[in-house]
Each structure stands twice: as C-alpha cells, then as structure tokens.
Design a protein around this motif. Sequence first.
Motif, PDB file in Angstrom:
ATOM      1  N   GLN A 191       0.828  -1.206   0.000  1.00 32.47           N
ATOM      2  CA  GLN A 191       0.000   0.000   0.000  1.00 32.47           C
ATOM      3  C   GLN A 191       0.865   1.259   0.000  1.00 32.47           C
ATOM      4  O   GLN A 191       0.536   2.250  -0.661  1.00 32.47           O
ATOM      5  N   PHE A 192       1.969   1.202   0.725  1.00 32.45           N
ATOM      6  CA  PHE A 192       2.910   2.330   0.688  1.00 32.45           C
ATOM      7  C   PHE A 192       3.414   2.541  -0.739  1.00 32.45           C
ATOM      8  O   PHE A 192       3.553   3.678  -1.190  1.00 32.45           O
ATOM      9  N   ARG A 193       3.684   1.441  -1.428  1.00 33.27           N
ATOM     10  CA  ARG A 193       4.169   1.543  -2.809  1.00 33.27           C
ATOM     11  C   ARG A 193       3.130   2.189  -3.709  1.00 33.27           C
ATOM     12  O   ARG A 193       3.457   3.023  -4.556  1.00 33.27           O
ATOM     13  N   VAL A 194       1.859   1.785  -3.516  1.00 30.49           N
ATOM     14  CA  VAL A 194       0.778   2.382  -4.307  1.00 30.49           C
ATOM     15  C   VAL A 194       0.740   3.887  -4.085  1.00 30.49           C
ATOM     16  O   VAL A 194       0.661   4.673  -5.041  1.00 30.49           O
ATOM     17  N   ILE A 195       0.842   4.280  -2.823  1.00 29.39           N
ATOM     18  CA  ILE A 195       0.799   5.709  -2.498  1.00 29.39           C
ATOM     19  C   ILE A 195       1.999   6.433  -3.120  1.00 29.39           C
ATOM     20  O   ILE A 195       1.853   7.517  -3.698  1.00 29.39           O
ATOM     21  N   ALA A 196       3.166   5.816  -3.010  1.00 30.93           N
ATOM     22  CA  ALA A 196       4.375   6.430  -3.580  1.00 30.93           C
ATOM     23  C   ALA A 196       4.246   6.581  -5.093  1.00 30.93           C
ATOM     24  O   ALA A 196       4.584   7.631  -5.655  1.00 30.93           O
ATOM     25  N   LEU A 197       3.736   5.541  -5.744  1.00 34.53           N
ATOM     26  CA  LEU A 197       3.529   5.602  -7.197  1.00 34.53           C
ATOM     27  C   LEU A 197       2.526   6.699  -7.561  1.00 34.53           C
ATOM     28  O   LEU A 197       2.744   7.467  -8.499  1.00 34.53           O
ATOM     29  N   GLY A 198       1.451   6.753  -6.797  1.00 36.28           N
ATOM     30  CA  GLY A 198       0.420   7.759  -7.052  1.00 36.28           C
ATOM     31  C   GLY A 198       0.956   9.165  -6.855  1.00 36.28           C
ATOM     32  O   GLY A 198       0.659  10.073  -7.639  1.00 36.28           O
ATOM     33  N   ALA A 199       1.767   9.333  -5.819  1.00 35.33           N
ATOM     34  CA  ALA A 199       2.332  10.656  -5.536  1.00 35.33           C
ATOM     35  C   ALA A 199       3.283  11.076  -6.649  1.00 35.33           C
ATOM     36  O   ALA A 199       3.313  12.244  -7.039  1.00 35.33           O
ATOM     37  N   ALA A 200       4.029  10.106  -7.165  1.00 36.20           N
ATOM     38  CA  ALA A 200       4.983  10.407  -8.247  1.00 36.20           C
ATOM     39  C   ALA A 200       4.248  10.812  -9.524  1.00 36.20           C
ATOM     40  O   ALA A 200       4.759  11.596 -10.327  1.00 36.20           O
ATOM     41  N   GLU A 201       3.046  10.259  -9.695  1.00 37.03           N
ATOM     42  CA  GLU A 201       2.261  10.530 -10.896  1.00 37.03           C
ATOM     43  C   GLU A 201       1.389  11.774 -10.785  1.00 37.03           C
ATOM     44  O   GLU A 201       0.762  12.190 -11.737  1.00 37.03           O
ATOM     45  N   TRP A 202       1.293  12.311  -9.570  1.00 40.80           N
ATOM     46  CA  TRP A 202       0.386  13.430  -9.323  1.00 40.80           C
ATOM     47  C   TRP A 202       0.705  14.637 -10.196  1.00 40.80           C
ATOM     48  O   TRP A 202       1.842  15.073 -10.289  1.00 40.80           O
ATOM     49  N   ARG A 203      -0.327  15.128 -10.860  1.00 41.24           N
ATOM     50  CA  ARG A 203      -0.165  16.375 -11.628  1.00 41.24           C
ATOM     51  C   ARG A 203      -1.207  17.361 -11.087  1.00 41.24           C
ATOM     52  O   ARG A 203      -2.330  16.967 -10.797  1.00 41.24           O
ATOM     53  N   THR A 204      -0.824  18.608 -10.999  1.00 40.03           N
ATOM     54  CA  THR A 204      -1.723  19.608 -10.411  1.00 40.03           C
ATOM     55  C   THR A 204      -3.049  19.678 -11.168  1.00 40.03           C
ATOM     56  O   THR A 204      -3.083  19.531 -12.364  1.00 40.03           O
ATOM     57  N   GLN A 205      -4.113  19.877 -10.390  1.00 41.40           N
ATOM     58  CA  GLN A 205      -5.512  19.986 -10.848  1.00 41.40           C
ATOM     59  C   GLN A 205      -6.077  18.702 -11.411  1.00 41.40           C
ATOM     60  O   GLN A 205      -5.937  17.658 -10.950  1.00 41.40           O
TER      61      GLN A 205
END
Lengths: 205, 205
Positions: A191-205
């Motif tokens: 789950q930490f990995r999922v969050i890390a991946l999601g955070a890395a992919e985050w684009r504003t808006q």
Amino acid sequence: MSIRKEKKAQTRSALLNAALQLVKEGGNFATISIREIAKQAGIVPTAFYRHFKDTNELGLNLVDELSACLRQLVRSTREESTSNSKIINNTVHVLDEYIQNHRELFMFMTQGRTGGTPEIRKAIRNELNVFSLEIVSDLAQQQSFPAMNSAQLKMVTDLLVSTITYSTTDLLDLQENTVLKTERLTLLKQQFRVIALGAAEWRTQ
Amino acid sequence: MSIRKEKKAQTRSALLNAALQLVKEGGNFATISIREIAKQAGIVPTAFYRHFKDTNELGLNLVDELSACLRQLVRSTREESTSNSKIINNTVHVLDEYIQNHRELFMFMTQGRTGGTPEIRKAIRNELNVFSLEIVSDLAQQQSFPAMNSAQLKMVTDLLVSTITYSTTDLLDLQENTVLKTERLTLLKQQFRVIALGAAEWRTQ
DNA sequence: ATATTCAGTGAACGCCTGAAGACTGAAAGA
DNA sequence: TCTTTCAGTCTTCAGGCGTTCACTGAATAT
C-alpha cells in the motif's frame, strides 16, 4: 531535585504506567477507573488526586508520552533510511518494532482517537498532525517527490499517516511470528508503494 | 407474526436503537451500561436479559446493522457512479451522506474496531473485509484497473477502505457546513486520486 | 374454558465507583 | 530547632452497577 519532588514525580510516573499497563492487559482506557489505576500503581485511591483531577487529565498526559514516542519513531526511521530503494521496507520494519515495544501507547492512541473524550480525541488528532508534518519535512528534505509543493506533500503524508494508523489497529491484534502478521506487514508495504507511485504521478488539478 | 413475537421484536429493536442513541449522544459504547440502555428503551433493566445476555451480545447485533448499512452504501455508490470521470466525487459525496444519516452506526464502528471487546473487534474487522470484497467485485466489473489481478485489486481496495475508515473518524468530529468539513472531504478526494493513480501505475514485483 | 407460556415488573443483593474530609509523618523552610 | 508544607492514608458517603428471583398478566395452546 528535592526528595519530595522526586518522589512525587515517581508516583506520577507510576500512575501513568499503571494506566498503560491496564490498557495493555486488554482494558479500554475509557472504562478504566481511578481506583484500578491507583491499585495498579500501589497507592491508595485518593492519592490519585494529588497528581491528576481525573482519568481524562491523566489521559492528556499519556498523549504527551505518545508524542515523544512518535517523534522518536520519525527520527529512527530517518536514520534507518540509508538505501533509497528499501526505504519502504525499512520504514515498515521500524514501525512494527515500535508498535511491539510500545504496545500500550499505540493501543491508547487507536482507542483514544475514536473513543476518547472530545479533549483526548483532539489531542491525539493534533499529535498525528504534528507527526505528519515531521514526515513532510523529511520527505521535502530528501526530495522524494520533487514535483510536489508542500500542500500536496502534506496531503500524501496524511494518507501515509492514515494508513499507518489503520494498520496499527490490525497489527496490535495479530500475534508475533505468525503468517497473518507477516501478510499484514506485506500488505502495508504494498500500500505504501501504491501511495508512492500515485504521488509520483500526481499532476496539479 | 403473532402479537407476542411482534412485540418482542419491537422491544429488541428499541434496545438496539437505545444503545445507538446513547453512542450518538457522545457515550462510548464500551462504557454504556445495561441499565442505561434499558432506561433509554423505556423498559425495566431486568427485561434486557429477555433479549441479550449482555452488552457485548447486543453489540454483535449492532454489527449486523452496520453490515446492512455498508452493503447499502456499496449499492448506492454503484448506482450513483454513472460518469466515470466524477466517480471519486460521487463516491465521497455518497459516503458523506451515509455518515451523516447513520452517525450512530459509524461512531459504533470506529469505536468498536479499536476499543470493543475482542469479539466485537473481530466482527467489525470481518464486516470491513466483506465491504472491501464487494468493492473489489465492483471495480473488477467496471474494469477500473484492468492490469491488476484480483489479489492486487484487493490490496488497493483495502487501502481505500482504510482511508475511508480513518476519514470517517475525522468527519464524525466535524460540524456540517463548515470550512474544515469541506476541506476534509477535499482531502479525501485527493487521497482517492493518489491511490487511483498509484494503482494504475502498479507493475508486478 | 382452562392451562401454559413468557415479556416485562419490582424488590433486593453485594460490589465497585468517584469524591469529601480529617489525619499522619517525613521533607523543606524558617 | 521549630514550624510549615504536602504526598499519601484511612474512613466514609451516596449512587450506579450487574445479576437473582418471585411475580404479574396478557397472548397462546390445548
């Protein structure tokens, strides 16, 4: 410190430890009485009042202990995180260690956050927020998610803290060295990995 | 149904509702007494035993009510999720509605998961697992994350359920129509997005 | 019509609770 | 040395607790 103040501090500490011990033995902090705590601490019930007004006030002091513990946890995790690739595994390992060695405090935390008095709930919520902010500071310094501003980093870290807190409740109910326990720790890592991946992919808006 | 059985069912229901009402009014379920529940239900304390052995047994029946509520929540969310783009906003909106309209049950859930008896903790953990499995089924059907096998989908959904449960505790403590409440809902939506992004990026190993 | 079942009553029990108040004796202060 | 301070003791109180038991009276079964 004078003898008197020193002895008072000792008894006070005994009361705090007594309450934690009773929680550790399966009691819900909300149901623990002044008399039980005093008995466990080896003093007479009325002497309790020389230190705390009621169990709520004692609970607020337990939150301070929790605060110190979480601070130490952040520090330990920071020092342990040498190799960047295994940072998740190390973090979960350190967390698991802390939960085992401070069982009482984490039980108090999870109980108090959901079932404590409004005052205690607020105090614990505040401690978890400070905890989150400290992690944000570390992540910012390590440039883990360089594309994120501090507000976005806080949002992600709150998700990490949420995941940690939820997992803590599960981990506290699982015996050491069992398959279920290991699986639960693996789940947390993924789950930490999922969050890390999601955070890395985050684009504003 | 015979008159006798019907009246018994009514009283039983009154006891369950009485317990929930007391939780709603700020009481911790663990501290609520048989006498309080009976009084709130409008019967004499000893009549309680005609329906439940103790408060723990009553609590287990409240978990059944929780189960029904979560099932309905899944169904409502499914029906609401028409446009694929706004699925997160809709889900959070429906969740918020359910928490408001079933405050007592969600308070019981968060309290019981961390501070209930071992039996109640287990029962709630089980319900949340069923809840998670139902969401997995929905996500699989909608092909939301086509690259994921069912175990991976379960891992991500457990993270969603963890996030929901943690947020629920926060949401229950925030007054309606306040800035803080709106911000907390926004935070939850963003965290859902992080998880969705992470799940989309997930690669095996 | 008569007997039985049973949800709800009401009194009583021993136990635990938080809290008040007067007391003790060692440490601190003069 | 004498006085004051004060953490801890002991007694006591009213009130809430879970639980027991014999009872009532309406619904049910015969």
